[in-house]
Design a protein around this motif. Structure first.
Motif, PDB file in Angstrom:
ATOM      1  N   SER A   1      24.792   8.304 -12.938  1.00 36.63           N
ATOM      2  CA  SER A   1      25.536   9.046 -13.912  1.00 36.63           C
ATOM      3  C   SER A   1      24.903  10.519 -13.470  1.00 36.63           C
ATOM      4  O   SER A   1      23.724  10.649 -13.712  1.00 36.63           O
ATOM      5  N   THR A   2      25.801  11.382 -13.679  1.00 35.84           N
ATOM      6  CA  THR A   2      25.516  12.707 -13.622  1.00 35.84           C
ATOM      7  C   THR A   2      25.307  13.484 -14.926  1.00 35.84           C
ATOM      8  O   THR A   2      24.974  14.755 -14.836  1.00 35.84           O
ATOM      9  N   THR A   3      25.449  12.718 -15.860  1.00 34.81           N
ATOM     10  CA  THR A   3      25.221  13.344 -17.226  1.00 34.81           C
ATOM     11  C   THR A   3      23.699  13.534 -17.597  1.00 34.81           C
ATOM     12  O   THR A   3      23.062  12.503 -17.719  1.00 34.81           O
ATOM     13  N   VAL A   4      23.047  14.687 -17.725  1.00 36.03           N
ATOM     14  CA  VAL A   4      21.813  15.056 -18.113  1.00 36.03           C
ATOM     15  C   VAL A   4      22.123  16.009 -19.435  1.00 36.03           C
ATOM     16  O   VAL A   4      22.815  16.430 -19.780  1.00 36.03           O
ATOM     17  N   GLU A   5      20.809  16.395 -19.771  1.00 38.77           N
ATOM     18  CA  GLU A   5      20.671  17.511 -20.693  1.00 38.77           C
ATOM     19  C   GLU A   5      21.261  18.671 -20.226  1.00 38.77           C
ATOM     20  O   GLU A   5      21.472  19.142 -18.997  1.00 38.77           O
ATOM     21  N   ALA A   6      21.718  19.635 -21.372  1.00 40.54           N
ATOM     22  CA  ALA A   6      22.483  20.961 -20.912  1.00 40.54           C
ATOM     23  C   ALA A   6      21.490  21.761 -19.759  1.00 40.54           C
ATOM     24  O   ALA A   6      20.142  21.904 -20.068  1.00 40.54           O
ATOM     25  N   ARG A   7      22.067  22.384 -18.813  1.00 37.25           N
ATOM     26  CA  ARG A   7      21.582  22.835 -17.908  1.00 37.25           C
ATOM     27  C   ARG A   7      22.486  24.346 -17.522  1.00 37.25           C
ATOM     28  O   ARG A   7      23.397  24.354 -17.645  1.00 37.25           O
ATOM     29  N   PRO A   8      21.681  25.185 -16.790  1.00 35.93           N
ATOM     30  CA  PRO A   8      22.460  26.337 -16.218  1.00 35.93           C
ATOM     31  C   PRO A   8      23.365  26.034 -15.148  1.00 35.93           C
ATOM     32  O   PRO A   8      23.281  25.449 -14.508  1.00 35.93           O
ATOM     33  N   VAL A   9      24.581  26.796 -15.014  1.00 38.20           N
ATOM     34  CA  VAL A   9      25.734  26.505 -14.099  1.00 38.20           C
ATOM     35  C   VAL A   9      25.014  26.981 -12.824  1.00 38.20           C
ATOM     36  O   VAL A   9      25.208  26.158 -11.753  1.00 38.20           O
TER      37      VAL A   9
END
Length: 449
Positions: free
Chosen positions: A254-262
């Protein structure tokens, strides 16, 4: 030899900045004199006078603290209508001082000091009496010179040395690194701990040297394509095809992790897909002429304006680093002291060729001038932009009065904004002092690799 090279780098950088300051002030002095204004002083630096010489009505000189400069243009502040007084025996206008309040007193004292230099013969040479567009030219002249210096430095740099960037190799991306865990963005750089979740790519079985061939059934032809697919992977489900030693494999994660910069350019935290890999890269050099330089300076201008918006917060971070509450951000703001240190390390480093050292110095000088020029256009007194804003407001007021056939409102009284100027000046001084102390106590260094 290393220490001599370090000292040479510092000296070259400091002299370049002092020359920039001198040219900035010339950007004010030349048009002011050309428009008939009275300029009594031209100084580089602040504090005690080290050297000066009188040429005509203007005193030129150097002061002990080389952290700026100034040009004294007579008549910047008009006298208040209720403060006009009689003239002294030598013809100077005597402005009455008020003591009705702290700021009122400061404004009155400033007017009085200004008008002690004004004689009867100077009536038509006062800055505040110039047409608004002449005021704009005079005050914009200084920061415009800084932008021109930056343009020349960058134009030479981009035309000869160019911009060197690490670019992903062509074709399906071969992985250079694979993170083993997901470290919170605010803690980037630290080692993994047992409490950190496994990185998506590592969980899928990917390792350095693997070649990613597909993502959720889409054949992968480039690194940019893969990045876009991962970031847009809304539900997080990822089936990754990859090759290792000529054999094909498939992994799920799964590529969903905590919010990060683009990206490195956009550090706003968002919920985007994340793998935790980097590709093999090579260096590409891009050169160009004036148009290329303007385009790159436009990009740097956006970055500089963004940095100015966040400057108070960044300076606060430096203050916390000084007292040991956090690490200093290597990409944060620095003073001329920090710039000199970087210049010295660049010139004395054995990792760089001579052309790279010259390019590094040119980039430092160009970057400082770009920031100084843009910062001086901020529409707040005592910065040049504050005087420009006053002149433009005068043009708007008078133009509107003409169109509506109302009486001429007269000159804009910049003295009324002096309380704001004092606050801004104190803030700039404090931020400058914090950065200087930070550059001495917790300095920013060149990367070791």
């Amino acid at each position: 030899m290393s220490m001599l090279l370090y000292a040479a780098g510092v000296v070259v950088f400091v002299l370049a900045i002092l020359a920039s300051i001198g040219l900035h002030e010339l950007g004010h002095l030349v048009p002011a004199k050309a428009f008939g204004g009275k300029v009594t002083q031209y100084f580089i630096g602040f504090g005690p006078t080290v050297w000066s010489r009188q040429r005509g009505e203007t005193e030129y000189g150097l002061k002990a603290i080389p952290l700026g400069g100034y040009v004294k243009i007579v008549g910047m502040l008009p006298p208040g209508a209720d403060e006009l007084g009689e003239r002294t025996p030598d013809g100077a206008l005597k402005v009455r001082r008020s003591n009705t309040g702290l700021f009122t007193q400061l404004v009155s004292e400033a007017r009085a000091a200004e008008w002690e230099l004004v004689g009867t013969e100077d009536a038509d040479r006062l800055f505040y009496r110039m047409p608004w567009w002449k005021k704009v030219v005079v005050m914009a002249g200084g920061p415009t010179v800084n932008l021109l210096i930056a343009f020349v430095a960058f134009a030479i740099l981009f035309a000869t040395y160019g911009i060197k960037e690490l670019v992903a190799d062509d074709g399906p991306p071969v992985l250079e690194t694979v993170a083993t865990c997901v470290v919170p963005f605010e803690e980037t750089g630290r080692e993994c701990t047992d409490a950190d979740p496994m990185a998506p790519a590592y969980e899928a079985g990917l390792r350095p040297g693997d070649t990613i061939t597909s993502f959720n059934g889409t054949p992968i032809t480039s690194w940019d394509q893969l990045k876009g697919l991962v970031q847009r992977n809304a539900d997080g489900t990822a089936v990754i095809g990859y090759e290792r030693d000529g054999r094909s494999f498939t992994g799920a994660t799964s590529t969903t992790v905590e919010a990060r910069p683009v990206s490195a350019e956009d550090t706003t935290l968002r919920q985007v897909g994340f793998l935790g890999v980097s590709p093999t890269t090579h260096v590409e050099t891009t050169t160009g002429g004036p148009v290329f330089t303007l385009r790159e300076m436009g990009r740097m201008t956006v970055d500089s304006v963004t940095a100015m918006v966040h400057l108070p917060v960044k300076v606060w971070d430096v203050a916390q680093a000084i007292v040991g509450l956090e690490e200093r951000d290597p990409n944060g703001p620095m003073s001329i002291v920090g710039g000199g240190r970087i210049a010295g390390e660049t010139v004395s480093s054995e990792r760089f060729e001579t052309t790279e050292k010259l390019a590094g110095l040119a980039f430092l000088v160009g970057g400082f001038n770009l920031f100084i020029g843009l910062f001086n256009f901020v529409p707040l007194l005592p910065l040049d932009g504050g005087h420009i804003a006053s002149a433009l407001w005068e043009a708007v007021r008078r133009g509107a009065a003409t169109l509506t056939r109302r009486p001429d409102p007269g000159y804009v009284d910049a003295a009324k904004l002096l309380p704001v100027a004092y606050v801004v000046a104190v803030c700039i001084t404090v931020m400058g002092a914090v950065l200087i102390v930070g550059d001495l106590v917790v300095p920013v260094h060149l990367p070791t690799e």
